[in-house]
Design a protein around this motif. Structure first.
Motif, PDB file in Angstrom:
ATOM      1  N   ARG A 118       0.817  -1.218   0.000  1.00 50.96           N
ATOM      2  CA  ARG A 118       0.000   0.000   0.000  1.00 50.96           C
ATOM      3  C   ARG A 118       0.849   1.265   0.000  1.00 50.96           C
ATOM      4  NH1 ARG A 118      -2.483  -2.923   4.182  1.00 50.96           N
ATOM      5  NH2 ARG A 118      -1.579  -1.495   5.711  1.00 50.96           N
ATOM      6  N   LEU A 119       1.989   1.216   0.702  1.00 53.31           N
ATOM      7  CA  LEU A 119       2.679   2.466   1.009  1.00 53.31           C
ATOM      8  C   LEU A 119       4.014   2.662   0.300  1.00 53.31           C
ATOM      9  CD1 LEU A 119       2.026   2.645   4.852  1.00 53.31           C
ATOM     10  CD2 LEU A 119       0.689   3.649   3.001  1.00 53.31           C
ATOM     11  N   SER A 120       4.558   1.633  -0.353  1.00 53.94           N
ATOM     12  CA  SER A 120       5.836   1.825  -1.044  1.00 53.94           C
ATOM     13  C   SER A 120       5.618   2.779  -2.221  1.00 53.94           C
ATOM     14  CB  SER A 120       6.382   0.488  -1.538  1.00 53.94           C
ATOM     15  OG  SER A 120       6.797  -0.303  -0.461  1.00 53.94           O
ATOM     16  N   THR A 121       6.179   3.969  -2.109  1.00 50.94           N
ATOM     17  CA  THR A 121       5.860   5.010  -3.086  1.00 50.94           C
ATOM     18  C   THR A 121       6.983   5.290  -4.073  1.00 50.94           C
ATOM     19  OG1 THR A 121       6.596   6.675  -1.512  1.00 50.94           O
ATOM     20  CG2 THR A 121       4.242   6.157  -1.536  1.00 50.94           C
ATOM     21  N   THR A 122       8.211   4.961  -3.732  1.00 51.02           N
ATOM     22  CA  THR A 122       9.291   5.243  -4.664  1.00 51.02           C
ATOM     23  C   THR A 122       9.400   4.113  -5.687  1.00 51.02           C
ATOM     24  OG1 THR A 122      11.075   4.110  -3.489  1.00 51.02           O
ATOM     25  CG2 THR A 122      10.531   6.353  -2.774  1.00 51.02           C
ATOM     26  N   GLU A 123       9.925   4.446  -6.834  1.00 50.71           N
ATOM     27  CA  GLU A 123      10.079   3.439  -7.879  1.00 50.71           C
ATOM     28  C   GLU A 123      11.006   2.318  -7.439  1.00 50.71           C
ATOM     29  OE1 GLU A 123      11.493   3.147 -12.567  1.00 50.71           O
ATOM     30  OE2 GLU A 123      11.259   5.100 -11.594  1.00 50.71           O
ATOM     31  N   ALA A 124      12.076   2.671  -6.732  1.00 53.36           N
ATOM     32  CA  ALA A 124      13.032   1.665  -6.267  1.00 53.36           C
ATOM     33  C   ALA A 124      12.369   0.709  -5.284  1.00 53.36           C
ATOM     34  CB  ALA A 124      14.238   2.344  -5.621  1.00 53.36           C
ATOM     35  N   GLN A 125      11.546   1.245  -4.367  1.00 51.56           N
ATOM     36  CA  GLN A 125      10.840   0.390  -3.412  1.00 51.56           C
ATOM     37  C   GLN A 125       9.872  -0.546  -4.115  1.00 51.56           C
ATOM     38  OE1 GLN A 125       9.023   3.082  -0.642  1.00 51.56           O
ATOM     39  NE2 GLN A 125      10.910   3.437   0.494  1.00 51.56           N
ATOM     40  N   ARG A 126       9.169  -0.037  -5.092  1.00 55.24           N
ATOM     41  CA  ARG A 126       8.206  -0.876  -5.810  1.00 55.24           C
ATOM     42  C   ARG A 126       8.928  -1.996  -6.568  1.00 55.24           C
ATOM     43  NH1 ARG A 126       5.722   4.210  -6.626  1.00 55.24           N
ATOM     44  NH2 ARG A 126       6.678   4.437  -8.684  1.00 55.24           N
TER      45      ARG A 126
END
Length: 208
Positions: A118-126
């Motif tokens: 739900r909360l991973s907002t950066t491209e790297a995190q995704r």
């Protein structure tokens, strides 16, 4: 690959991961701060930041280590020259035993995955989360392939194997939520617990 428990006395990075996983299990990912992890270590948060850029980075590596431990545990059983039903049972036993051994890692993963979805907002995190989720799917696929082999051999059954394997793994995975050391009451107690959980989880797949 390195088990979560390997080298905890000698590697600062592994020691931090162990402390973070225990803190996440006890307090929840959202409620745990880097300060909390540092206090648990008896260190400064600067030490934590020396090895990890953020709490999210800690979570991702905990997830990776937890999956490493599971893959390592089942690999020898997967390669044994046994009927598929016996291999599936042995794999499930090792799965449960490893969940118990690395419970704090696995609980941290279970609690954190949905939050990061739900909360991973950066491209790297995704990207990182997608890689980890794909690896979990590959792990499920290993069990599914052995189940399908057992069905072909006539020892196992499932109307829809791709669906059936999900509640089976769900039953096995439930051990991370309720297991406590108080169940290990004497010689053989833990082995008996692991066997009971495994047998109950798999019994619906056994051909009558």
């Amino acid at each position: 690959m390195t088990s979560p428990r390997a080298g905890l006395d000698t590697s600062p990075r592994d020691t931090i991961l162990d402390a973070a996983a225990r803190a996440f299990m006890e307090r929840g990912f959202k409620a745990t701060s880097i300060d909390d992890i540092a206090r648990r270590l008896g260190a400064t948060k600067g030490m934590v930041y020396h090895y990890f850029d953020s709490k999210t980075d800690l979570f991702f590596e905990i997830h990776q280590r937890g999956m490493d431990a599971l893959f390592e545990a089942i690999e020898p059983e997967l390669k044994r020259d046994l009927p598929a039903a016996q291999r599936l049972h042995a794999m499930a036993r090792r799965h449960v035993a490893t969940l118990i051994e690395t419970q704090h890692f696995q609980r941290a993963v279970a609690e954190g995955v949905q939050m990061h979805l739900r909360l991973s907002t950066t491209e790297a995190q995704r990207r990182q989360l997608t890689r980890l989720q794909n690896r979990r799917r590959r792990y499920e696929q290993v069990f599914l392939e052995v189940l399908c082999e057992g069905i072909r051999q006539g020892d196992l059954r499932a109307g829809e194997p791709r669906l059936a394997i999900k509640p089976v793994l769900g039953a096995l995975n439930s051990v991370i939520n309720w297991y406590h050391e108080r169940y290990d009451t004497g010689p053989g107690a833990l082995d008996a617990l692991i066997e009971e959980v495994t047998t109950v989880a798999l019994q619906g797949l056994v051909a009558r």
